[in-house]
Write an enzyme that holds these catalytic residues in place. Structure first.
Site, PDB file in Angstrom:
ATOM      1  N   ASP A 524      37.646  41.158  36.193  1.00 44.95           N
ATOM      2  CA  ASP A 524      36.578  40.298  36.686  1.00 44.95           C
ATOM      3  C   ASP A 524      35.827  41.068  37.766  1.00 44.95           C
ATOM      4  O   ASP A 524      36.345  42.056  38.294  1.00 44.95           O
ATOM      5  CB  ASP A 524      37.190  39.008  37.246  1.00 44.95           C
ATOM      6  N   ASP A 723      40.863  36.716  39.614  1.00 46.95           N
ATOM      7  CA  ASP A 723      41.325  35.888  40.731  1.00 46.95           C
ATOM      8  C   ASP A 723      40.798  34.469  40.687  1.00 46.95           C
ATOM      9  O   ASP A 723      41.089  33.677  41.572  1.00 46.95           O
ATOM     10  CB  ASP A 723      40.919  36.517  42.068  1.00 46.95           C
ATOM     11  N   ASP A 727      39.274  32.756  35.171  1.00 40.71           N
ATOM     12  CA  ASP A 727      40.028  33.861  34.574  1.00 40.71           C
ATOM     13  C   ASP A 727      41.349  33.401  33.952  1.00 40.71           C
ATOM     14  O   ASP A 727      41.997  34.182  33.260  1.00 40.71           O
ATOM     15  CB  ASP A 727      40.346  34.921  35.643  1.00 40.71           C
TER      16      ASP A 727
END
Length: 841
Positions: A524, A723, A727
C-alpha cells in the site's frame, strides 16, 4: 452481607477461598460487556452510570452497555454463588463460549479443574447458526455439516463463516491447556523421582525401589489414560482412515512405553535377566510416556493459541459498524433502533462523530466523512446531498440525513468481512510437512517393529517371547516422535522471541514459511511507503508577497478548519515560527476550500473552482501547480482581494528508508507492486521516486484482493504489506500478509506478520528471520528422523549377532531423548540470529 464478607460455599460448606480485602483496589479495569481488560488512559470509549465510569474495548460494547446497563453490572460466581462486579473482576475466563467471573483465584482454580461440576443445570451457550459448516484448519478441503475431527489429520474441525460476538475461544485450546497442565504437573515429580539419583537427589533411596516403581505408575497413568486420550483417539482414526500421521506415532510410542512398563511392573519374572538392572530391577519407562505427552501438548497449545486470533480481524471489522441507527419515521419522529431492523429506503440521521450505519446516499446536510475504510487515505471526503456514503465510515463534522440503499449482507463492509473470512480459512500450517514425512515413516516403523517381534519370536533364543516384546517395544520407543512434536513449535517460539526484539511479530508458522518463499510484494502507499500524515512541502509567492506572507494568511485561515490539509499548513507555520492573525467572516466552501477576512483583506485558499468563485485568475500559477501535482503534492491556490497571491503545497512524505528498502528487496529478486486507493498522479509520482515495478491506483478493497488473487493465479507467491482497513482482504488473501504497526487493528489481525514500528525496513528483517526459521525447522526434522531412523534397526536387533546384546528400551529412550535435546538446542540458536544489518537498507 457484602461481597467481601465471609461467605461459605454452597457445595462444600467451606470458607470462600482468598476473598479480597474490602480496601483492596481492583487489579484491573475490565470491559463489563465482553470481559476484556481495558486501559482507561488509552482513550477507549467510556460511559457513566449511577455516578460511576465504565470503560470499553470498542464502541460496540459501549452501545450494548448504554442500551441495557443492568445486564452488565454484575455476575454470579459459578463456584460459590457470590455476586461479582464485572467491571473490576480480577478473575475471569471464557468456557465453551460463555463468560465467567470469580470472587477469588481459588474459585477460578476449582472451576478450571472441574467446570462440569459447577455448570450442572446451567444454560448452554447458544448453538451455532443453522447451516454452519465446519472445516479443518490444516486441510481446508475437508468440510462437514457438524463438528468433529478431521479424517486426514485428526484435528478438531472449526466453524466456517463469520464468528459471532459471543463466540468463545477454541474449545480444543481450552481442553488441551487443561490436559497440558495436568501432564506437566505429574511429569515434574516423575522426572525428579527417576532422574534424581543422577543429580544427587536420593528420592528413590528414601522410598525404596518397589515403592518408587508404583509411584511412577500412579503418576504416569492419569497422564496416559486421561490426558493423552485425544492422541489415542486421533491415532486410531488415522489408522481407520488409512492416513497415518503424527498422531499415529504419538499414540504408538506413548502406548508402547506405558504398556511395556506396566507389563514389566506387574510381571517382572517374565523378563529375561539380560534386560534387568544391576540389582535385578525391572526397566520401566513411565517418565518417557508422561513427558512425551506433556511436550506434545505444549507444542499443540502454542499452535492453537496462534490460531485462536483468526476471528479477531473479522470482529474488528464488525466493530466498525454501529450496533444501532437513528431512524427518522414518516411522521418525523426519531428513535434509535438495532441495525438489523433497518430496511432499504428508510431515512437515518448520522450525527458528528458517529459511524455511518449502512450504505446509502445523502438527502440532507453536508459534512466531511473519513473513508479510510475504503481508500486507506487520511483525508476526509466532503459529502453533500446526492453523494453516496458507505456503512462503517466515520462522519467527522456536520449532521447528515441519509437514505438506506444497501443493508445487511449487501453492504460494502459486510462483503469485506466475507472476503476476510474466506481468505483466512484457506491456509494450512507448516506442521503439514511433518505429517507428509510421517506418511511413510509411520508404516515403516510399525512394519519394522512387527518384523522384529516375529523374527525374534520365531528365530530368537529363549525366552523368545520376552526378547520379541523387548525388540518391538524398543523400536517403537526409539521412533517415538517426541522431537517431531517439538521440531516446529520450538523453532517458531524461539523465532517469535527473536523477531519481537526487532519489532517483527509473527502470528503463525505458516507466515514464516511463506515469507521465505515469496517472489512478489504488494505494498500500500499511505502509511506503508509514506508517513500517512500530510506535511507542508512548498510555498510559492507572486510579486508583492513574501513566502511568510502567503503562509501567514493561509495558516490563519486554516486555523478555523479541521481538514487534515489545514492541519499540515498550521504545523508548517508553527515550525517556521510564523505568527498567525485573527480571521473574520470565516467560511468553509464545501469541495473548494476556505475564505475569510485576514488583516482587513479578503483571502481565499483552495482549488481552481474557489479561485473562479472569488474572481481570481489562477493561470499564472497553473503550470507550477501541475508540476507539484506530478510530484504527488496537493497544491492550493491563495487569492488576496480577488487576485492570485501564491501557492502552498502539502504532501504525504515518502518514508526515509523506503527507497533503500525497495532497492534491497529488488536485489533479493522480489517484484514490487503498489496497490493504493489514491489517485493515479500521486501514486505514479511516489512509484517513480522509489523505483516500484508496477502501479495500481484507485483500488477498492475488492480490487486489491482481486489483484492478489490474479498474481497468485499466475504462479506468483505474493506477500502484501499494508496498514489500513482497506488492506484487510488483500492481507488475508495473500500467501502472507505484513501489517505495519502504525495502522488499523484489523490490518494487524488480518496479517501473518506485524512490523511494530511501521518500519518498512522490517520487511527485510522479517524475510531473514523467515529464511533462518524455515532452515532451522528442516534441520530439526532431520535430527528427529535421523536419530530415530538410525536407532530403529539397532533396536530391532541387527547388532545382536555381532555384540550378543539386545538394545534395552532404556537406551532406546535415551536415543529418543537425545533427538529432543538436539532439536531444542538447534532451535535455541535462533536467539542469536543477526538481523541488524537489514536496517541499513
Amino acid at each position: 452481607m457484602t461481597e467481601h464478607s465471609s461467605h461459605r460455599h454452597h457445595h462444600h460448606g467451606e470458607i470462600c477461598c482468598s476473598a479480597p480485602k474490602v480496601d483492596a483496589p481492583p487489579a484491573v479495569v475490565r470491559d463489563p460487556v465482553c470481559g476484556m481488560t481495558v486501559d482507561p488512559a488509552a482513550g477507549k470509549p467510556s460511559a457513566e452510570h449511577d455516578g460511576r465510569s465504565f470503560f470499553f474495548c470498542c464502541e460496540g460494547c459501549r452501545s450494548k452497555f448504554v442500551a441495557k446497563p443492568e445486564e452488565y453490572l454484575s455476575a454470579k460466581d459459578p463456584v460459590c454463588g457470590m455476586s461479582v462486579d464485572r467491571a473490576s473482576a480480577r478473575h475471569f475466563l471464557r468456557h465453551e463460549g460463555q463468560k465467567f467471573y470469580f470472587c477469588s483465584a481459588g474459585c477460578k482454580a476449582k472451576f478450571e479443574v472441574s467446570p462440569d461440576t459447577y455448570l450442572a443445570g446451567a444454560p448452554k451457550p447458544a448453538p451455532m447458526p443453522a447451516g454452519t459448516q465446519y472445516t479443518c484448519p490444516m486441510h481446508p478441503e475437508v468440510v462437514r455439516d457438524k463438528p468433529g475431527d478431521c479424517p486426514l489429520c485428526g484435528m478438531a474441525l472449526e466453524p466456517m463463516g463469520v464468528p459471532t460476538d459471543e463466540e468463545g475461544p477454541n474449545p480444543e485450546l481450552a481442553d488441551f491447556t487443561h490436559r497440558f497442565w495436568l501432564s506437566a504437573a505429574l511429569s515434574v515429580p516423575l522426572l525428579l523421582l527417576t532422574m534424581g539419583p543422577m543429580v544427587g537427589l536420593p528420592f528413590r533411596a528414601w522410598l525404596g525401589e518397589k515403592t518408587a516403581l508404583w509411584i511412577e505408575f500412579a503418576l504416569a497413568t492419569p497422564v496416559v489414560l486421561w490426558a493423552a486420550l485425544p492422541f489415542f483417539r486421533r491415532g486410531w482414526q488415522s489408522i481407520g482412515n488409512r492416513s497415518p500421521n503424527m498422531w499415529t506415532l504419538i499414540a504408538l510410542g506413548v502406548g508402547a512405553a506405558w504398556g511395556f512398563s506396566t507389563f514389566a511392573l506387574l510381571f517382572p519374572e517374565a523378563l529375561p535377566h539380560t534386560v534387568r538392572g544391576h540389582e535385578g530391577g525391572v526397566p520401566v519407562y513411565f517418565e518417557a510416556a508422561s513427558v512425551i505427552v506433556a511436550l506434545v501438548f505444549l507444542g499443540q497449545v502454542l499452535e492453537l493459541r496462534a490460531r485462536e486470533q483468526t476471528g479477531s480481524a473479522i470482529r474488528a471489522l464488525l466493530d466498525l459498524s454501529p450496533k444501532t441507527a437513528r431512524r427518522i419515521g414518516k411522521d418525523g419522529r426519531e428513535e434509535d433502533v438495532p441495525l438489523a431492523e433497518i430496511v432499504a429506503g428508510e431515512r437515518l440521521r448520522v450525527r458528528p462523530g458517529e459511524s455511518v450505519p449502512v450504505d446509502g446516499h445523502v438527502v440532507e446536510g453536508r459534512s466531511s466523512v473519513d473513508e479510510s475504510l475504503l481508500t486507506g487515505e487520511p483525508l476526509p471526503v466532503e459529502k453533500t446531498a446526492g453523494d453516496a456514503v458507505t456503512g462503517g465510515t466515520l462522519n467527522k463534522q456536520g449532521t447528515l440525513v441519509i437514505q438506506a440503499d444497501l443493508v445487511g449482507a449487501d453492504t460494502v463492509l459486510a462483503r469485506i468481512v466475507a472476503l476476510v473470512a474466506t481468505a483466512q480459512r484457506s491456509r494450512a500450517p507448516i506442521q503439514a510437512l511433518a505429517d507428509r514425512v510421517s506418511g511413510w515413516f509411520v508404516p515403516t516403523v510399525v512394519g519394522v517393529a512387527a518384523l522384529a517381534f516375529f523374527g525374534w519370536l520365531l528365530f530368537g533364543p529363549e525366552p523368545a517371547l520376552a526378547h520379541a516384546i523387548i525388540a518391538a517395544v524398543s523400536v517403537l520407543i526409539i521412533a517415538c516422535p517426541c522431537a517431531l512434536g517439538l521440531a516446529t513449535p520450538m523453532s517458531i517460539t524461539t523465532a517469535m522471541g527473536r523477531g519481537a526484539r526487532e519489532g517483527v511479530l509473527v502470528r503463525d508458522a505458516e507466515a514464516l514459511e511463506r515469507l521465505a518463499q515469496i517472489d512478489t510484494l504488494v505494498v500500500d502507499k499511505t502509511g506503508t511507503l509514506t508517513e500517512g500524515r500530510p506535511r507542508l512541502t512548498d510555498i510559492l509567492a507572486l510579486e508583492g508577497f513574501s513566502e511568510n506572507d502567503v503562509l501567514r494568511m493561509a495558516a490563519s485561515l486554516e486555523r478555523g478548519s479541521e481538514h487534515p490539509l489545514g492541519e499540515a499548513i498550521l504545523r508548517g507555520a508553527e515550525e517556521r515560527g510564523v505568527e498567525l492573525v485573527a480571521v473574520e467572516g470565516f467560511e468553509a466552501v464545501v469541495g473548494q476550500g476556505v475564505r475569510g477576512i485576514v488583516s482587513g483583506r479578503a483571502v481565499a485558499l483552495g482549488n481552481r473552482a474557489l479561485m473562479q468563485t472569488v474572481g481570481a485568475d489562477p493561470s499564472a500559477l497553473s503550470a507550477e501547480a501541475d508540476r507539484l501535482g506530478d510530484q504527488g503534492r496537493t497544491a492550493m491556490f491563495l487569492a488576496v482581494d480577488g487576485q492570485p497571491a501564491g501557492i502552498v503545497a502539502v504532501a504525504d512524505q515518502v518514508k526515509a528508508n523506503a527507497a533503500g528498502t525497495i532497492r534491497a528487496l529488488h536485489a533479493r529478486g522480489l517484484r514490487i507492486v503498489m496497490a493504493t486507493g489514491d489517485n493515479e498522479r500521486t501514486a505514479h509520482a511516489v512509484a517513480r521516486e522509489l523505483g516500484i515495478d508496477e502501479v495500481h491506483a484507485g483500488m477498492s478493497p475488492e480490487a486489491k484482493k482481486e489483484l492478489v488473487d490474479g498474481l497468485a493465479a499466475k504462479g506468483r507467491l505474493v506477500a502484501v504489506a499494508g496498514d489500513g482497513v482497506n488492506d484487510a482482504p488483500a492481507l488475508a488473501s495473500a500467501h502472507v500478509g505484513i501489517a505495519m504497526g502504525t495502522g488499523a487493528d484489523v490490518a494487524l489481525e488480518s496479517a501473518g506478520l506485524t512490523l511494530l514500528q511501521g518500519d518498512i525496513g522490517g520487511i527485510l528483517r522479517a524475510r531473514s528471520l523467515a529464511e533462518a526459521t524455515l532452515r532451522n525447522i528442516r534441520q530439526n526434522l532431520f535430527f528427529a528422523f535421523a536419530y530415530n531412523s538410525l536407532g530403529v534397526p539397532i533396536a530391532a536387533g541387527v547388532l545382536y549377532p555381532i555384540v550378543g546384546v539386545l538394545l534395552s528400551p532404556m537406551l532406546a529412550a535415551a536415543a529418543m531423548s537425545l533427538s529432543s535435546v538436539s532439536v531444542i538446542g538447534n532451535a535455541l540458536r535462533l536467539r542469536g540470529l543477526r538481523l541488524g544489518d537489514e536496517r541499513k537498507a
